[in-house]
Design a protein around this motif. Structure first.
Motif, PDB file in Angstrom:
ATOM      1  N   THR A  67     -59.409 -24.175  21.422  1.00 48.70           N
ATOM      2  CA  THR A  67     -59.558 -22.838  22.108  1.00 48.70           C
ATOM      3  C   THR A  67     -58.376 -22.796  23.438  1.00 48.70           C
ATOM      4  O   THR A  67     -58.465 -23.395  24.317  1.00 48.70           O
ATOM      5  N   VAL A  68     -57.599 -21.723  23.078  1.00 48.61           N
ATOM      6  CA  VAL A  68     -56.387 -21.640  24.031  1.00 48.61           C
ATOM      7  C   VAL A  68     -56.367 -20.290  24.875  1.00 48.61           C
ATOM      8  O   VAL A  68     -56.498 -19.330  24.174  1.00 48.61           O
ATOM      9  N   PHE A  69     -56.242 -20.562  26.132  1.00 43.32           N
ATOM     10  CA  PHE A  69     -56.113 -19.116  26.878  1.00 43.32           C
ATOM     11  C   PHE A  69     -54.574 -19.033  27.249  1.00 43.32           C
ATOM     12  O   PHE A  69     -53.823 -20.168  27.633  1.00 43.32           O
ATOM     13  N   SER A  70     -53.870 -17.672  27.065  1.00 42.24           N
ATOM     14  CA  SER A  70     -52.632 -17.813  27.130  1.00 42.24           C
ATOM     15  C   SER A  70     -52.059 -16.382  27.804  1.00 42.24           C
ATOM     16  O   SER A  70     -53.256 -15.541  27.963  1.00 42.24           O
ATOM     17  N   ILE A 108     -53.165 -13.654  36.469  1.00 42.91           N
ATOM     18  CA  ILE A 108     -54.605 -13.171  36.582  1.00 42.91           C
ATOM     19  C   ILE A 108     -55.051 -12.009  35.836  1.00 42.91           C
ATOM     20  O   ILE A 108     -56.252 -11.822  35.579  1.00 42.91           O
ATOM     21  N   SER A 109     -54.076 -11.135  35.708  1.00 42.67           N
ATOM     22  CA  SER A 109     -54.594  -9.885  34.814  1.00 42.67           C
ATOM     23  C   SER A 109     -55.055 -10.272  33.374  1.00 42.67           C
ATOM     24  O   SER A 109     -55.962  -9.580  32.913  1.00 42.67           O
ATOM     25  N   SER A 110     -54.291 -11.184  32.888  1.00 42.34           N
ATOM     26  CA  SER A 110     -54.841 -11.823  31.677  1.00 42.34           C
ATOM     27  C   SER A 110     -56.007 -12.360  31.628  1.00 42.34           C
ATOM     28  O   SER A 110     -56.806 -12.171  30.766  1.00 42.34           O
ATOM     29  N   LEU A 111     -56.309 -13.439  32.715  1.00 45.86           N
ATOM     30  CA  LEU A 111     -57.404 -13.883  32.765  1.00 45.86           C
ATOM     31  C   LEU A 111     -58.672 -12.871  32.836  1.00 45.86           C
ATOM     32  O   LEU A 111     -59.671 -13.136  32.300  1.00 45.86           O
TER      33      LEU A 111
END
Length: 441
Positions: free
Chosen positions: A77-80, A92-95
């Protein structure tokens, strides 16, 4: 904790508002950061499988997308941050799109594209486990000035990285970083192996078209020796390639959906990094299949269907990048528009246009120049004896006229970053494209 709750609520509200207005990818991050300066560290605190930072002058968005997709294909599972907003506030906006009320993202691994300068405050807040450093070129001269300054920023990022570096073997500015000193800001060199990616000796003669020349004779050193897990790009033809490792492992053949040698090098960098991060879990077959399916990120060779004809949207932002783009796309003589802005994100100084050769556009000329620097671009073309049919600074009028004048034929637009964002938004409204950063195929 209370501040984090407020930061999440306010940031998500700002994110919704900006998305409804169609812009402001960094503004929600600014809101959350102002309320809770620890938001970034809190949000990534549960990511246990690695924080991978991708930085360098050219290729960050494409390589980040490739690497994230390869890791996902391996079951992670990848956050990008797929929007290309690569300042800390953009991350931070993407988070904010992923975190729950407590402000923490659920992911095994984070793969983050970061601007060379903004990578340092990020790394001081959240030390990366791995860093992939792509290249150094003249870019945004008003921000970075001398090229050595950019190289020094990346060396500092490397020093803050804790578990592993992947470096461009063919870029002397980057390759030197592997020699250290590397523990200047707390990293432990012995715990942090270095891997290299590069091109196979059979195509080494093409490097000058891709890389910034390092003119200092005292640094004219050969590239580092190859280790077993260092990956080299070996093209098979204009569209397909293999990544070969010194220990005999091979990934490919792969035919990318994105054209050009630069995209192949980005894929090689992503492959080498994926192997380092995944270790024994790395699967060459899964990697090859995944790379072949990755669509070009928005604006980076993205192809838009305009009434049955392809429109290629090609981001250009510095001499090396524009030269590579012309080498990749300029040889096919389609109708061409060039849009040049000089906003902060583009770099105020556009004198770099005079270091690009536009000879490949000479036969057909340029249909339209547009953007804030439309007249500067037309003047630059005139020095290469290239005709410009129309100069129209307004992007929307230019796009409308360009497509109307060349209805029924392939078209191409070379554009700087903010011009690309504006044109991409117009094209999305007219042709039903996915929102930027939401592409998955």
């Amino acid at each position: 904790m209370v501040r984090t709750l407020f930061a999440v609520a306010a940031g998500k509200a700002a994110r919704l508002a900006t998305r409804l207005r169609g812009g402001g990818s960094a503004f929600p991050g600014l809101v959350a950061e102002r309320i809770d300066p620890t938001f970034l560290a809190t949000a990534l605190s549960d990511v246990r499988g690695g924080i991978v930072v991708v930085s360098g002058t050219n290729g960050k968005t494409t390589t980040t997308k490739m690497l994230a997709e390869v890791l996902r294909a391996h079951g992670r599972t990848v956050f990008s941050n797929p929007t290309g907003s690569n300042f800390t506030r953009g991350v931070i906006s993407s988070l904010l799109g992923e975190v729950g009320p407590r402000g923490r993202v659920r992911a095994d691994i984070a793969v983050l594209e970061l601007d060379e300068a903004h990578s340092i405050p990020f790394a001081r807040t959240v030390p990366p486990t791995h860093a992939l450093l792509l290249n150094v070129a003249r870019d945004q001269l008003d921000r970075f000035a001398e090229i050595d300054h950019t190289a020094a920023l990346l060396a500092r990022l490397a020093a803050l990285t804790t578990q592993g570096l992947v470096l461009n073997r063919d870029d002397s500015f980057i390759a030197r970083i592997g020699d250290g000193p590397t523990a200047a800001e707390g990293a432990a060199p012995s715990a942090r192996p270095v891997r290299y990616f590069g091109v196979h000796p059979s195509i080494a003669d093409r490097l000058p078209e891709l890389l910034e020349a390092d003119l200092r004779a005292d640094h004219d050193a050969p590239p580092p020796d190859l280790g077993g897990a260092d990956g080299l790009l070996r093209p098979l033809d204009d569209r397909s390639f293999e990544v070969v490792f010194a220990d005999g492992a091979t990934v490919g053949p792969v035919a990318l959906r994105q054209r050009g040698l630069a995209a192949m090098i980005n894929a090689t960098a992503a492959t080498t990094t994926a192997r380092m991060v995944l270790g024994e879990a790395f699967d060459a077959g899964v990697t090859a299949t995944t790379l072949a399916a990755v669509a070009p990120p928005f604006g980076r060779g993205e192809v838009v269907d305009v009434d049955g004809q392809p429109l290629e949207l090609v981001l250009v932002k510095n001499p090396a990048g524009f030269t590579v783009a012309l080498g990749t796309y300029g040889a096919s003589h389609v109708a061409t528009m060039i849009a040049i802005n000089d906003d902060y994100a583009d770099g105020r100084d556009v004198s770099w246009l005079y270091d690009v050769s536009f000879d490949s556009l000479a036969d057909r000329g340029v249909a339209v120049t547009s953007g804030v620097r439309a007249y500067d671009m037309a003047l630059r073309l005139s020095y290469d004896d290239i005709d410009t049919a129309l100069v129209e600074p307004d992007l929307e009028r230019a796009l409308t006229g360009f497509l109307a004048a060349h209805r029924g034929e392939p078209t191409r637009i070379f554009c700087t970053y903010t011009a690309m964002l504006a044109l991409r938004k117009m094209l999305a409204a007219r042709y039903g494209l996915a929102a930027m950063g939401e592409e998955r195929s």
